[in-house]
Design an enzyme around this catalytic site. Structure first.
Site, PDB file in Angstrom:
ATOM      1  N   CYS A   1       0.805  -1.227   0.000  1.00  0.00           N
ATOM      2  CA  CYS A   1       0.000   0.000   0.000  1.00  0.00           C
ATOM      3  C   CYS A   1       0.834   1.271   0.000  1.00  0.00           C
ATOM      4  O   CYS A   1       0.293   2.360  -0.212  1.00  0.00           O
ATOM      5  CB  CYS A   1      -0.936   0.019   1.204  1.00  0.00           C
ATOM      6  SG  CYS A   1      -2.140  -1.325   1.218  1.00  0.00           S
TER       7      CYS A   1
ATOM      8  N   HIS B   1      -9.266   3.729  -0.818  1.00  0.00           N
ATOM      9  CA  HIS B   1      -7.820   3.480  -0.841  1.00  0.00           C
ATOM     10  C   HIS B   1      -7.471   2.659  -2.081  1.00  0.00           C
ATOM     11  O   HIS B   1      -7.432   1.428  -2.028  1.00  0.00           O
ATOM     12  CB  HIS B   1      -7.456   2.739   0.444  1.00  0.00           C
ATOM     13  CG  HIS B   1      -6.035   2.295   0.573  1.00  0.00           C
ATOM     14  ND1 HIS B   1      -4.989   2.860  -0.120  1.00  0.00           N
ATOM     15  CD2 HIS B   1      -5.491   1.310   1.354  1.00  0.00           C
ATOM     16  CE1 HIS B   1      -3.862   2.242   0.221  1.00  0.00           C
ATOM     17  NE2 HIS B   1      -4.142   1.303   1.097  1.00  0.00           N
TER      18      HIS B   1
ATOM     19  N   CYS C   1       1.100   2.862   5.991  1.00  0.00           N
ATOM     20  CA  CYS C   1       1.526   1.525   6.390  1.00  0.00           C
ATOM     21  C   CYS C   1       1.302   0.579   5.214  1.00  0.00           C
ATOM     22  O   CYS C   1       0.580   0.897   4.271  1.00  0.00           O
ATOM     23  CB  CYS C   1       0.737   1.046   7.615  1.00  0.00           C
ATOM     24  SG  CYS C   1      -1.047   0.912   7.353  1.00  0.00           S
TER      25      CYS C   1
END
Length: 401
Positions: A91, A357, A387
């Site tokens: 990510c 996201h 993160c």
């Protein structure tokens, strides 16, 4: 080392990442190509001057495979001379692409680089590319490796975060994102996504829910309890025996949304800016990557941030605005507590809980979001962090010019 400047930042809206979402029928290559076209058009950019494009993509298979970084450049009609690549640091990929581009510029290897990311989660679901940490029981058991949602609930349990705290933060994210959207705070970086006939498919983030209430959020069921009870909770308690059980507090309402999107950032040195008549908007001051326990997984943004602060010779209180990716509400609350960040400086226009996201693109999107807000408020420094899987994290500090 030369200074690396941000000259422009663009992104698509984030579309619901499921069948029926506004961007579902848009190919990932076209999402990314749209950002390349926008960068070239907005800056009257002779594309042959760009040395490379570094693109984050977390699930680089099917329509996102075979080096979408280069293929989207060709699709966008950029000069053949421009190289392209895709990277995967989970990510954090979109932000790591920005940092690698800055490093190429700072080392004087290249004068001008594009960084960014893309993810079409409606067409290519997360983890479709497989791998040992997803599909190999021997490796998973050896490492006590959890699905991210279970890891988020483990974090909340260890930190003592309640369901009420997480839902209250999620509500704030929706309220802030809805306000920012109404006020046009995202418009400077946002480009519309159009179909092949030039008709607009999406011109604003699709999943913001301005009418969200705490009562609605509290009625949602925990998303990861069933998964945890399939054996992952036992693995977590083996690693963290101080807990008697995991408190399952994350839901679809206080976790990041599944969406489609792309972003691109134009980064270069001062000389190329002067040559092309580009005005620098910010300087990339420092960055860092870090890693932490792979079981709890979602804390790598803390050592990454500390590295970036140390490299810049700064303390947390020196940062004017913060963007911590809202992968899960507990991630943001732990990060806020660790660095003692006032809530009025953190994710001031909402985040992934409200807007979604798009894995490989989010880091680059947050760079543009933060830069626009620093300019709007006439503030100096901002820090972006995310993160990622296996305990990793990435952070970047930018300085508004």
């Amino acid at each position: 080392m030369k200074a690396a400047y941000i000259y422009d930042a663009v992104r698509t809206p984030r579309g619901k990442g499921k069948i029926g979402g506004a961007l579902y029928e848009t190919k990932p290559i076209d999402l990314l190509a749209a950002t390349f076209k926008a960068l070239a058009n907005r800056n009257q950019l002779p594309t042959e001057k760009v040395g490379d494009a570094i693109i984050g993509c977390v699930t680089p298979v099917d329509g996102q495979g075979y080096n979408i970084g280069k293929s989207a450049l060709l699709r966008a009609g950029w000069a053949n001379e421009v190289c392209g690549m895709q990277i995967n640091r989970y990510c954090t990929s979109g932000l790591e692409a920005v940092n690698l581009a800055a490093l190429k510029v700072a080392s004087d290897a290249l004068a001008l680089v594009v960084a960014g990311g893309v993810e079409s989660m409606s067409q290519i679901p997360i983890a479709k590319d497989g791998g040992a940490l997803i599909n190999d029981p021997e490796i998973i058991n050896q490492l006590l490796y959890l699905p991210q949602g279970v890891a988020a609930d483990l974090m909340a349990s260890l930190e003592g975060f309640t369901r009420e705290q997480l839902d209250e933060y999620a509500l704030l994210s929706h309220q802030r994102a809805a306000h920012a959207q109404r006020q046009g705070y995202f418009n400077n970086s946002m480009i519309s996504v159009k179909d092949r006939n030039g008709l607009i498919l999406l011109h604003k983030d699709e999943i913001i829910r301005p009418d969200t209430t705490l009562e609605q959020l509290f009625r949602l069921r925990p998303s990861f309890r069933q998964l945890g009870r399939m054996g992952y909770e036992a693995m977590a308690l083996q690693k963290y025996p101080e807990l008697e059980e995991i408190n399952y507090v994350h839901t679809a309402g206080n976790s990041s949304g599944i969406v489609d999107g792309a972003a691109a950032i134009l980064i270069g040195n001062a000389e190329i800016g002067n040559q092309l008549g580009l005005h620098p908007r910010a300087k990339i001051k420092s960055f860092g990557a870090g890693s932490d326990d792979p079981t709890i997984m979602l804390t790598g943004n803390i050592p990454a941030t500390q590295k970036a602060l140390n490299l810049a010779g700064m303390r947390a209180e020196d940062i004017d605005l913060w963007e911590c990716n809202e992968a899960f509400a507990a991630v943001v609350l732990k990060y806020q507590q660790y660095f003692k960040i006032p809530i009025e400086r953190l994710n001031v226009n909402g985040g992934a809980i409200a807007m979604g996201h798009p894995l490989g693109a989010t880091g680059a999107i947050l760079v543009g979001t933060l830069l626009d807000e620093l300019e709007r408020r006439n503030l100096s420094t901002g820090l972006i962090s995310l993160c990622g899987g296996a305990g990793m994290g990435v952070a970047t500090i930018i300085e508004h010019i």
